[in-house]
Each structure stands twice: as C-alpha cells, then as structure tokens.
Write a protein that holds these residues in place. Sequence first.
Motif, PDB file in Angstrom:
ATOM      1  N   THR A 196       1.640 -23.984  19.935  1.00 43.71           N
ATOM      2  CA  THR A 196       2.127 -24.308  18.332  1.00 43.71           C
ATOM      3  C   THR A 196       3.408 -25.339  18.395  1.00 43.71           C
ATOM      4  N   SER A 197       3.368 -26.186  17.474  1.00 45.08           N
ATOM      5  CA  SER A 197       4.242 -27.310  17.477  1.00 45.08           C
ATOM      6  C   SER A 197       5.083 -27.411  16.448  1.00 45.08           C
ATOM      7  N   LEU A 198       6.342 -27.800  16.464  1.00 40.69           N
ATOM      8  CA  LEU A 198       7.578 -27.721  15.588  1.00 40.69           C
ATOM      9  C   LEU A 198       8.504 -29.057  15.716  1.00 40.69           C
ATOM     10  N   ILE A 199       8.838 -29.242  14.254  1.00 44.55           N
ATOM     11  CA  ILE A 199       9.920 -30.589  14.559  1.00 44.55           C
ATOM     12  C   ILE A 199      11.020 -29.957  13.460  1.00 44.55           C
ATOM     13  N   LEU A 200      12.353 -29.986  13.770  1.00 47.88           N
ATOM     14  CA  LEU A 200      13.512 -29.715  13.031  1.00 47.88           C
ATOM     15  C   LEU A 200      13.785 -31.016  12.533  1.00 47.88           C
ATOM     16  N   VAL A 201      14.225 -31.173  11.150  1.00 45.01           N
ATOM     17  CA  VAL A 201      14.700 -32.417  10.625  1.00 45.01           C
ATOM     18  C   VAL A 201      16.146 -32.032  10.392  1.00 45.01           C
ATOM     19  N   PHE A 202      16.942 -32.919  10.604  1.00 48.61           N
ATOM     20  CA  PHE A 202      18.607 -32.627  10.441  1.00 48.61           C
ATOM     21  C   PHE A 202      18.725 -34.038  10.062  1.00 48.61           C
ATOM     22  N   SER A 203      19.388 -34.575   8.693  1.00 47.61           N
ATOM     23  CA  SER A 203      19.578 -35.789   8.462  1.00 47.61           C
ATOM     24  C   SER A 203      21.062 -35.951   8.550  1.00 47.61           C
ATOM     25  N   SER A 204      21.916 -35.196   8.776  1.00 50.58           N
ATOM     26  CA  SER A 204      23.594 -35.456   8.708  1.00 50.58           C
ATOM     27  C   SER A 204      23.600 -35.697  10.094  1.00 50.58           C
TER      28      SER A 204
END
Length: 788
Positions: free
Chosen positions: A660-668
């Motif tokens: 399974t694949s996962l991306i965590l987006v964090f813009s700060s």
Amino acid sequence: MNTIVLKESPFKTLISFHKLIESLEQIAASDVDYRSNYATALLQETTAFPEFREGIQDLKVLQENETLVRNLLADLFPTALTNNEIKAVTIPFQDLTFNYTERFKKILQQDGFSSEISIRDMSDNQLYVLNCTLILNAFYGQNINFNKPLFFDITDQNGIMNHYRILYNADFIEIIPTEKSVPLLPEEINALLDNYDDIALWKEKFPKESWILKGFGIVTLYDATTESAISNLKSNLLKSETEQAELKSTFESIFRSVFKIPDLRIGFIMYNQEDDSFVRPPYIDNNLSSYLLHSGQELSCTNSIFGSCFKEALEDKKALIIADVNHYILDSKNENLGNHLLRQGIQSAVFAPITKNNVLLGIVELVASTPRVLNSLNAEKLELILPYLVDTIERYNTDMLHQVEAIIQREYTAIHPSVYWKFKREAYKYFQTNNHNKEYIFKEIVFKEVFPLYGQIDIKGSSEHRNETVKEDLKNQLKSLLAIFENQKSNQNLVLLEQRQFELQSFYNELDFPLKADSEQQIQNYIEKEIHPILRNTKMDFNSEQLETEYFNTLDEKTGLFYQSRKKFDNAMSIINKKLAMVLDKKQLEAQLIYPHYYERFKTDGVEHNLYIGATITPTKAFEIMYLNNLRLWQLQTLCEMELEHHQLKSSLPYELDVTSLILVFSSPLSIRFRMDEKRFDVDGTYNARYEVVKKRIDKAHIKGTQERITQKEKITIVYSHNNEQQEYLKYIKYLQFKKILEPTIEQFEVEDLQGVSGLRAIRVKVLNTIENEAFKSFSYEELLEEN
C-alpha cells in the motif's frame, strides 16, 4: 689520435703525474737507500715520457705504458690490498677511470667491463656545476661542501643490484686559469650560490674549457648496498598508492640487494585481531603476494597450515625461520605448512611478525627456492628493515581506518550531500580553535523554514503474514517430532517419551489460536532443552531413526528450528524492499536536479522516505514555491512507479505480498534539527511535533466512521489538511490520469481522529497496473502547467 673525450666541463683536462713525480724526486734525494733507489729507477723511466709531467691528452700513452703507470701509483695502490680495496684513478665527476684494483675489475666485469662509472641521479648539468665548485673552492677560497652522497649502481651476474658509495681524493689535482677564464667578483659568486639550477649562468661565468685541470684523482668505492637499499625502501614506502604500481618488483629488488639472494620473493599479510585471522592488505591492491594465504583472501589462525609452532612464534613475536622445508617436514613440526610451501616451490622461508607496542600488525614473508639460503643468521638483517615497515603499516592502517569510517558514514550513517556543507563548516570551526579545544561545544545543526514531504510504500499485513509463517514452521516441526515419537517402538524411557509426546501435542494445539508474544521462544527453548537431548541420547528403531535424520537435516543452522515458510516470507520482504529502494534512490537523483534538498530513506516492512526542501538547506540558490510543487509531483509519480515495479515483481516472489502507498501533505514550513544522540534529523519544536505524530500513526488509520483502513493495495492514499492542498493534488491526479498512469476513479473521505490530531482528509486513487515499467515516463510540474 685517441684524444681524451670527457663530458662537457669548464675544464680542459690534462692527465698528469707531476705531483707524484715531484714526490718521487724528494724520495730519490733522501738517504734511505732502498726507497731512494726505487724512486730513482722510476724517475729514469719517466724521463722518456715528458707528457707524464706536463700532461697527457692522448689515451694511447696510458694504454701503451700501463706497467709504468701502475709502478708510479704503487704507493697509492698497494698490491697487498688490491683484492680488498675498490679503487681506481679517475678525473672527478667524469666517467674516465683506469688503473683498477683487482676487486674493482671483478665488480666491473659482472656487468661487462667498462671504463665508465655513471653517478646515480646526476645529470650532465649537475656535474658541470660540481666541477665549477672545485674552482670556487680552490681558486676563490670558498668552502662549498656538497653533502649529497654519490652512488654507483651495478648489477652482478646473479641479477642482484649492488650500490657503491663514491669517494674522491683530489690531492693530486691542480686547477689553473686560462685566458678564457672569467674573473669573478664577490657579488657574482653570491649570485651563483643562489642559483644552483641556472646552468646558463654557471656556463657564462665558467665557460667550457676555460680552466685547466692538471693531474689525476683517486676514486674509492665502498659497498653501501644494504644502506642504499634500505634508503630506497624508505622512499618507496612513502609513495602514495597511485605511485606503487610496481611495488612487488621494487620490494623484491630491494630485499634481494640486502640479502644477496637472487631468487628471493617477498610476501605480506595483515593480522585481523577481531577475527584472529590473516588477510591480504586491502591497500596494496594485490601487488604483493602472500605465500601463506597463496590464492586465498583470508585464513584463520586456527587453520592447520599455521600449526602450533607457528602460533607459538606469533605469541612470542619471534620470526619463524625454516632454513630447509624438507628437513622441517621430517622433524614433523608442521607437515601441513611444509607441504603448503613445497607446492609453491619454496625450499627455505622466514616469516617475521611485524609488531608495534607488542601488538601484532602483520607478517612479512621471505621465501626462496634454494634450501638454507635463508637462515637464522641472515634473518637478523630484518632488524634493519622492520622498523620502517612498522611505521608504514601503522600509517596505512590509520588511512584505512579513516576510509572505513568514511564508508560507514556513506553507507550506514550518511550525512546527505545537501546538508554536508553545514556539518563541514562546524567541523572547521572546531579545528580553528586553539589546540583543537576538547571543551569546544559543537553547535546543533538546525535548518529552519523547510517544507517536508513524507511518503511510504508499506507491505500490507506484514505482521499477520509473519505470524502465520511462524505458526506454519512451528507446526511442521512439532508434527515431525510427534511422528518420530509415535514411530518409536523401543521400551527405553517409555514413560518419559509419552510425557514429552503429550507436551508436544499440547504446544501443537496451542498454535490453532492466535500466536502469543512469547510462544515462539517458549517452544524453541522446550525443543532445544527437552526434546533434542532425548533424540540424541535415545536408541531409536530403524523407522524412527530415518525420521530423526530427516528432521535434523531440515533444521536451520542458525535458529535450530524449521525455517521454510519464514524464509520464503523474509526473502520476499527483502526482495521487495531492495527493488523499491533501488527505484526510489534512482529517481531521487533526478529529483535533486529540480532543487537540491535533504533526502533520507528507511527500510522497514516496506520503504519510507523523508524530503525537506527550503532556502536554508540550499542558501546559494533562490527558493520558490514552484520547486516544492515540482517535488510533490515527482513524489506522486515515483510512488506510481514503485507500485508498478511491485506489480511486475509480485508473481515471481517466493511468498506473495501486497503493498500500500501513502503520501502525507504538510504545507506549513517547519524546522529540523540533527539529533546528536540518534545521529539523524528530526522535526524541531512542539508545534512541529504534530507532523511526526501523524507520520507514525497515519498508515494504521481508518476512514472516519468505518473499520476500513485508509490504505489499500495497489492504491495511493494522499492525506492532507487544507483545501488548497486538495486542489493541488487533484490537479496532479487529473494530469496523471490523462497520461494513463492512474485510473479514472477518485475516492475522497475523512480520516478518523488520531490522538491529538483531527480534521485530516484523504484522496485515494488506484495505479493502472497494465503499464509496463520500462514505458513509465516522469513528467515535470512545468509540463503539467502546459497541459492546463
């Protein structure tokens, strides 16, 4: 006319015996009858040859009157010493020599008789300057002391290079100016002394044949082979690795000169204290052989080749000397070592330990194909050589240690090139402190205002799969043991066997339930301590014995358990991790071209990666948010490629596993700090810790209000917090759908609240696995913009 032809020189040379004749005239006038009569007779012979006093330019005069010349020089060349001294008449710094002692003749005949004695490492220009210094000393009262030793090298009939030190006696020489000579002022002499290499200046002040050298010199050689060879050894040991291409032949030539053994061969091995073994030196690049290791790379000290006597020699730090290998074998000291040497044509050998502060560093090997040419007497010569080898090996070991540490840094605890500059700056500050102050407090390495990117490709249900394979192996092992006990017909220890059979069956039944944390260890200890001793000590019937043999052959050497199912699972995990990490590392090289950034990767039950991008990491290049966008698109495409790689790989795995694949987006933007205790970067600050909390828990999270995991096989899940992040990634997904990389269906949902974190949302999309990996092409953020 056979005129004397010498090297270009400020001298016009006249070979003259005038000072010797004047000395004979004084003897003839003395009242010592036998000396007076002897001198008078010689003087009468020389009267027929006035050129003996005035100066000889034609060599035929010397050749035709060789006996007279020898008689004139008899006081300087005693007959009693002719077989001992190495002496001849010469013109200093020229190749011309004559009237050799018998020992000198024998030396020259080794390499073909010649009247030339070439001075080692001395050019014609240097010889010209040396002749000029004779004039400065004799005529201008200078006291120039040319301290550089002069050597003459010659190879004997056995191929051994011998080195002789040259000494000149100029007592019978007179230096006379001619009309061509140039008078020198003190400042001109100083200019000459300050410009040794300016040959044009020397020739200007001392024109060719502007002075007369009248008379003769005496050259005396003494055998300096050992000293010169050791000096050459030191010079070679100081050379860098790139200059040591001919190390083997150079070393052998030097050692042959010292030991006077034409077929002497040299070897060397290092001692590895951690493994108690001998190994080939990694830094000599196999130029030097080893006759103990022969064709191998490593040999344990407990190997039979070394034997007890060799071990004792090493413990005592004394050389093992085998003068005659055949005799050594007959003495039965170590037949294995003796035969090992004979197979290589070695008949005598010396193995000398090299130690520093009583610590063994290695062994230098001297071997020869002739018995007894190496023995306890000439082995003492090693005392002259070993100190230089000790220092060199210690230096090599230190350099190698630094290289090993660098490899460990690069391969295991690497500092990424993008941030290396800041660590280097701090290290320089330490060295700039006085005396490398041990109290110096290193500043923490912190990068502020950087944007994080986190992604992972995880092996789905790895813990459950692992537990199932453990249970399968344990069940198979217990089943095999029960079969052995059930087939046992012997009456020996019948009650004990029945008890053990009952206990084995109980363990087997427990494995029908979920595996407990200590079940594997408990069953393993029971089998090793209770069952295996019975099997080894109880007499079995034929059927049980066959089952027992088959059982022990099935056991894994390391664990002592059945390991078939777990091995398939572990191999599958290893293959997946290796392949996916290779894809990520290769793609990361392309990502650095977008904008240099920090990158780290971890192998767990899958592959995780962290990226940090920002101006503080690359202060030499202006940062724009476009670079972050480009890197986010790169990350999404890379996970697509890794998914495709796994899909193509899955059918060939020894144990089928999904990912399974996962991306965590964090813009700060946040700060990262290098943790000295953990030797890695981590986010800094309480607020930023929220990002780390999400990273650790997000892959196990469920869709809000359900028991469904947010991650699914062959799909990429993108977790985000803000609407602008959603819009950005929907653009990327739409673009990759257009490029036939992602399927058309897009799932969007809320993520359950995590401890201290709420409001997360996610997008999930499936990768089109019909695309061949070779056809996969990455697209840039700029191409995406052009498409819209």
